[in-house]
Design a protein around this motif. Sequence first.
Motif, mmCIF file in Angstrom:
data_model
loop_
_atom_site.group_PDB
_atom_site.id
_atom_site.type_symbol
_atom_site.label_atom_id
_atom_site.label_comp_id
_atom_site.label_asym_id
_atom_site.label_seq_id
_atom_site.Cartn_x
_atom_site.Cartn_y
_atom_site.Cartn_z
ATOM 1 N N ASP A 10 14.876 75.847 14.158
ATOM 2 C CA ASP A 10 13.602 75.838 14.339
ATOM 3 C C ASP A 10 12.825 75.831 12.979
ATOM 4 O O ASP A 10 13.546 75.781 11.767
ATOM 5 N N GLU A 11 11.603 75.755 12.778
ATOM 6 C CA GLU A 11 10.831 75.652 11.909
ATOM 7 C C GLU A 11 11.045 76.784 10.798
ATOM 8 O O GLU A 11 10.704 76.564 9.545
ATOM 9 N N HIS A 12 11.663 77.962 11.047
ATOM 10 C CA HIS A 12 11.799 79.055 10.242
ATOM 11 C C HIS A 12 13.299 79.134 9.792
ATOM 12 O O HIS A 12 13.671 79.928 9.057
ATOM 13 N N GLY A 13 14.059 78.019 10.054
ATOM 14 C CA GLY A 13 15.551 77.733 9.752
ATOM 15 C C GLY A 13 16.466 78.726 10.461
ATOM 16 O O GLY A 13 17.635 78.872 10.307
ATOM 17 N N ALA A 14 16.039 79.279 11.669
ATOM 18 C CA ALA A 14 16.731 79.810 12.681
ATOM 19 C C ALA A 14 17.444 79.200 13.381
ATOM 20 O O ALA A 14 16.893 78.020 14.248
ATOM 21 N N LEU A 15 18.760 79.113 14.053
ATOM 22 C CA LEU A 15 19.497 78.747 14.826
ATOM 23 C C LEU A 15 19.193 78.921 16.439
ATOM 24 O O LEU A 15 18.790 79.945 16.493
ATOM 25 N N LEU A 16 18.720 77.900 17.061
ATOM 26 C CA LEU A 16 18.327 77.884 18.497
ATOM 27 C C LEU A 16 19.476 77.678 19.221
ATOM 28 O O LEU A 16 20.428 76.664 19.096
ATOM 29 N N HIS A 17 19.451 78.240 20.363
ATOM 30 C CA HIS A 17 20.709 77.742 21.554
ATOM 31 C C HIS A 17 22.095 77.898 21.142
ATOM 32 O O HIS A 17 22.865 77.039 21.309
ATOM 33 N N ALA A 18 22.206 79.160 20.416
ATOM 34 C CA ALA A 18 23.949 79.407 19.872
ATOM 35 C C ALA A 18 24.592 78.975 21.209
ATOM 36 O O ALA A 18 24.758 79.361 22.145
#
Length: 137
Positions: free
Chosen positions: A45-53
């Motif tokens: 995402d726009e904050h550098g977090a992984l989505l949908h691990a």
Amino acid sequence: MTNTELDATIRINPTSWNLGFHYDQAQLRPAPARLLTVAGQGSIDEHGALLHADDMGAQMALAVANVESLLAEGGMDLRDVTRLVVYVTDMDAALVSYGALVERLAALDATPPATLLEVARLAVPGMCVEIDATAGR
């Protein structure tokens, strides 16, 4: 060759098995005036977090959306991609989920030369797909 032939992309497919995956085995294109290189894009995402691990399908869809976003910022789209590389951590799951990428390519009738490659792991734990691209116009 005429000027029209020099300006057109020539799709090279000596066989047709690849067409269902919406990519060409090779393309001959005129030299682009601009070249865009896109670093590997994942389900971030726009904050550098992984989505949908660990969800290959959701990650494939978001990774290609992130590639498309960068292409748009450069004034291009998937039709301008001259090389697409998809890195996955599970080939079987990737083949099941590949439709998310094919759907986006088919929507624009884009058929960039592409490579699908299985790797042991990607940079972020839980990341199972990463896509990089080269585009020119």
